[in-house]
Motif scaffolding. Sequence first.
Motif, PDB file in Angstrom:
ATOM      1  N   LEU A 185     -10.576   3.521 -22.100  1.00 43.90           N
ATOM      2  CA  LEU A 185     -11.298   3.425 -20.758  1.00 43.90           C
ATOM      3  C   LEU A 185     -11.141   2.220 -20.271  1.00 43.90           C
ATOM      4  O   LEU A 185     -11.135   2.059 -19.103  1.00 43.90           O
ATOM      5  CB  LEU A 185     -12.677   3.869 -21.307  1.00 43.90           C
ATOM      6  N   ALA A 186     -10.975   0.999 -21.005  1.00 46.07           N
ATOM      7  CA  ALA A 186     -10.821  -0.288 -20.440  1.00 46.07           C
ATOM      8  C   ALA A 186      -9.400  -0.362 -19.869  1.00 46.07           C
ATOM      9  O   ALA A 186      -9.432  -0.820 -18.803  1.00 46.07           O
ATOM     10  CB  ALA A 186     -10.746  -1.329 -21.617  1.00 46.07           C
ATOM     11  N   VAL A 187      -8.415   0.452 -20.287  1.00 44.02           N
ATOM     12  CA  VAL A 187      -7.251   0.377 -19.707  1.00 44.02           C
ATOM     13  C   VAL A 187      -7.164   1.042 -18.381  1.00 44.02           C
ATOM     14  O   VAL A 187      -6.631   0.701 -17.322  1.00 44.02           O
ATOM     15  CB  VAL A 187      -5.866   1.006 -20.566  1.00 44.02           C
ATOM     16  N   GLU A 188      -7.971   2.298 -18.256  1.00 40.86           N
ATOM     17  CA  GLU A 188      -8.089   3.052 -17.001  1.00 40.86           C
ATOM     18  C   GLU A 188      -8.746   2.378 -15.935  1.00 40.86           C
ATOM     19  O   GLU A 188      -8.416   2.406 -14.932  1.00 40.86           O
ATOM     20  CB  GLU A 188      -8.931   4.182 -17.450  1.00 40.86           C
ATOM     21  N   LYS A 189      -9.752   1.283 -16.417  1.00 37.45           N
ATOM     22  CA  LYS A 189     -10.469   0.462 -15.434  1.00 37.45           C
ATOM     23  C   LYS A 189      -9.420  -0.610 -14.946  1.00 37.45           C
ATOM     24  O   LYS A 189      -9.848  -1.464 -14.062  1.00 37.45           O
ATOM     25  CB  LYS A 189     -11.670  -0.081 -15.914  1.00 37.45           C
ATOM     26  N   SER A 190      -8.427  -1.070 -15.635  1.00 35.21           N
ATOM     27  CA  SER A 190      -7.601  -2.414 -15.129  1.00 35.21           C
ATOM     28  C   SER A 190      -6.195  -1.690 -14.544  1.00 35.21           C
ATOM     29  O   SER A 190      -6.086  -0.492 -14.548  1.00 35.21           O
ATOM     30  CB  SER A 190      -7.316  -2.999 -16.563  1.00 35.21           C
ATOM     31  N   GLU A 191      -5.440  -2.899 -14.413  1.00 38.90           N
ATOM     32  CA  GLU A 191      -4.219  -2.418 -13.972  1.00 38.90           C
ATOM     33  C   GLU A 191      -3.016  -2.397 -15.060  1.00 38.90           C
ATOM     34  O   GLU A 191      -2.095  -2.327 -14.868  1.00 38.90           O
ATOM     35  CB  GLU A 191      -3.624  -3.872 -13.028  1.00 38.90           C
ATOM     36  N   GLN A 192      -3.621  -2.479 -16.105  1.00 38.43           N
ATOM     37  CA  GLN A 192      -2.874  -2.606 -17.568  1.00 38.43           C
ATOM     38  C   GLN A 192      -2.080  -1.054 -17.892  1.00 38.43           C
ATOM     39  O   GLN A 192      -2.517  -0.381 -17.411  1.00 38.43           O
ATOM     40  CB  GLN A 192      -3.618  -2.992 -18.794  1.00 38.43           C
ATOM     41  N   ILE A 193      -0.971  -1.247 -18.367  1.00 37.14           N
ATOM     42  CA  ILE A 193      -0.348   0.006 -18.981  1.00 37.14           C
ATOM     43  C   ILE A 193      -0.755  -0.057 -20.476  1.00 37.14           C
ATOM     44  O   ILE A 193      -0.536  -0.847 -21.203  1.00 37.14           O
ATOM     45  CB  ILE A 193       0.918   0.064 -18.834  1.00 37.14           C
ATOM     46  N   GLY A 194      -1.171   1.172 -21.152  1.00 37.94           N
ATOM     47  CA  GLY A 194      -1.614   1.297 -22.415  1.00 37.94           C
ATOM     48  C   GLY A 194      -0.430   1.667 -23.308  1.00 37.94           C
ATOM     49  O   GLY A 194       0.359   2.683 -22.951  1.00 37.94           O
ATOM     50  N   ALA A 195      -0.533   1.315 -24.279  1.00 38.38           N
ATOM     51  CA  ALA A 195       0.461   1.669 -25.290  1.00 38.38           C
ATOM     52  C   ALA A 195      -0.238   2.146 -26.774  1.00 38.38           C
ATOM     53  O   ALA A 195      -1.146   1.632 -27.197  1.00 38.38           O
ATOM     54  CB  ALA A 195       1.427   0.656 -25.828  1.00 38.38           C
ATOM     55  N   ASP A 250       6.143  -5.187 -36.008  1.00 38.39           N
ATOM     56  CA  ASP A 250       6.390  -6.593 -35.535  1.00 38.39           C
ATOM     57  C   ASP A 250       7.140  -6.605 -34.299  1.00 38.39           C
ATOM     58  O   ASP A 250       6.625  -7.322 -33.364  1.00 38.39           O
ATOM     59  CB  ASP A 250       7.168  -7.402 -36.767  1.00 38.39           C
ATOM     60  N   ILE A 251       8.057  -5.573 -34.168  1.00 34.38           N
ATOM     61  CA  ILE A 251       8.716  -5.743 -32.774  1.00 34.38           C
ATOM     62  C   ILE A 251       7.811  -4.897 -31.679  1.00 34.38           C
ATOM     63  O   ILE A 251       7.971  -5.677 -30.585  1.00 34.38           O
ATOM     64  CB  ILE A 251      10.281  -4.723 -33.082  1.00 34.38           C
ATOM     65  N   PHE A 252       7.243  -4.144 -32.077  1.00 38.24           N
ATOM     66  CA  PHE A 252       6.110  -3.488 -30.975  1.00 38.24           C
ATOM     67  C   PHE A 252       5.186  -4.758 -30.545  1.00 38.24           C
ATOM     68  O   PHE A 252       5.171  -4.795 -29.021  1.00 38.24           O
ATOM     69  CB  PHE A 252       5.187  -2.434 -31.888  1.00 38.24           C
ATOM     70  N   HIS A 253       4.749  -5.349 -31.340  1.00 41.57           N
ATOM     71  CA  HIS A 253       3.865  -6.701 -30.697  1.00 41.57           C
ATOM     72  C   HIS A 253       4.572  -7.797 -30.149  1.00 41.57           C
ATOM     73  O   HIS A 253       4.354  -8.235 -29.078  1.00 41.57           O
ATOM     74  CB  HIS A 253       2.977  -7.181 -31.918  1.00 41.57           C
ATOM     75  N   ARG A 254       5.791  -8.283 -30.856  1.00 44.18           N
ATOM     76  CA  ARG A 254       6.507  -8.976 -30.275  1.00 44.18           C
ATOM     77  C   ARG A 254       7.360  -9.118 -28.907  1.00 44.18           C
ATOM     78  O   ARG A 254       7.593  -9.745 -27.949  1.00 44.18           O
ATOM     79  CB  ARG A 254       7.772  -9.799 -31.206  1.00 44.18           C
ATOM     80  N   LYS A 255       8.022  -7.795 -28.753  1.00 41.34           N
ATOM     81  CA  LYS A 255       8.654  -7.440 -27.647  1.00 41.34           C
ATOM     82  C   LYS A 255       7.962  -6.409 -26.563  1.00 41.34           C
ATOM     83  O   LYS A 255       8.368  -6.545 -25.455  1.00 41.34           O
ATOM     84  CB  LYS A 255      10.033  -6.609 -28.119  1.00 41.34           C
ATOM     85  N   ILE A 256       7.227  -5.633 -27.096  1.00 42.58           N
ATOM     86  CA  ILE A 256       6.447  -4.629 -26.084  1.00 42.58           C
ATOM     87  C   ILE A 256       4.933  -5.429 -25.735  1.00 42.58           C
ATOM     88  O   ILE A 256       4.563  -5.837 -24.582  1.00 42.58           O
ATOM     89  CB  ILE A 256       6.241  -3.382 -26.694  1.00 42.58           C
ATOM     90  N   SER A 305       3.780  -8.162 -26.204  1.00 42.19           N
ATOM     91  CA  SER A 305       3.701  -9.633 -25.594  1.00 42.19           C
ATOM     92  C   SER A 305       3.901  -9.671 -23.824  1.00 42.19           C
ATOM     93  O   SER A 305       3.507 -10.742 -23.230  1.00 42.19           O
ATOM     94  CB  SER A 305       5.028 -10.019 -26.102  1.00 42.19           C
ATOM     95  N   HIS A 306       4.254  -8.377 -23.495  1.00 43.22           N
ATOM     96  CA  HIS A 306       3.961  -8.446 -21.927  1.00 43.22           C
ATOM     97  C   HIS A 306       2.657  -8.510 -21.485  1.00 43.22           C
ATOM     98  O   HIS A 306       1.927  -7.661 -22.081  1.00 43.22           O
ATOM     99  CB  HIS A 306       4.911  -7.171 -21.142  1.00 43.22           C
TER     100      HIS A 306
END
Length: 313
Positions: free
Chosen positions: A89-99, A67-73, A75-76
């Motif tokens: 692969l979607a993360v690699e093509k984006s500016e996102q950081i993968g978790a 729950d904390i993983f979703h609410r606090k991390i 959620s960004h």
Amino acid sequence: MKIMDGHCDTLTKLYMNPKLDFHKEELELDVNYPRLQRAGIKVQCFAIYLSESIHQPTFDHILQMIDIFHRKIMSHPGMSFIQNVPDWLAVEKSEQIGAILTLEGLDAMAGNMTYLRILYHLGVRSVGLTWNYANWAADGVMEPRKGGFTLKGKRMLRELETMGIIVDVSHLSVKAFWEMAELYGKPFIASHSNAGSLCPHPRNLSDEQISAIIERQGQIGITFVPYFVEPVRAPVQISQLLTHIDHVCSLGGENHVGFGSDFDGIEKWIEGLRHAGDYENIIEALCKNYKEAQVERFLYGNWQRFMLANLPK
Ligand SMILES: [Zn+2]
């Protein structure tokens, strides 16, 4: 340069101290969004580790941490949850950081296969069987009797293989390591352990263990815990950390080694490696000693190859 880091205990800190804010440059969090972003960390594993201060760890504690993983991390808006190859692969093509969500220690699972399947449904993709001590499944590296697996532990190991959850052997006793290597047919990882022949700490891996991980197409995350790098008390330097990379390479592991910082799980740091934002100092040191293609593999490419081969398709 892209980076993947195979282990941090940030979730535990967020659990223990609800005031901490992952979204901002929080000094007490070695890993927070601004620091990941600044370092160029593309993928970070977040471990669910139930602190020793929780005397009776239960499945409910694990759920609270997810729950904390979703609410606090998550959620960004700059973070993306990686549960399978298409997510990666979607993360690699984006500016996102993968978790990637991982579990450190089966203690709270009480031998319950339904719990394990629920964790899989919730996106847990790697499991460390023990922390330092014995639990119902197996013995950890600090357990004086140095035992292996229980029958129930072996059953869960088979279930992990069937489900395609990656086994992490950091913290596992030597006996349990070899039993696991026999029983579990898939590649496995040591997400945050160093070379025992350079620093003979029980948390580190012998050359035989390193060779077994390499032979099985696994991955080793070299970790930033200073006393797993050098047995001396003097401040540890990044150059000394890199000798562990050299050593794994000398055993044939050039394509099977990366980093697993253990940030937020440590109270002492290597000089120049105080938090995730300091990865640039490793890049600089690596570039002095290795070819660019090798540096790229150590920082990202080796973890990438492993994850693309072992995450659900
Ligand atoms: Zn650990």
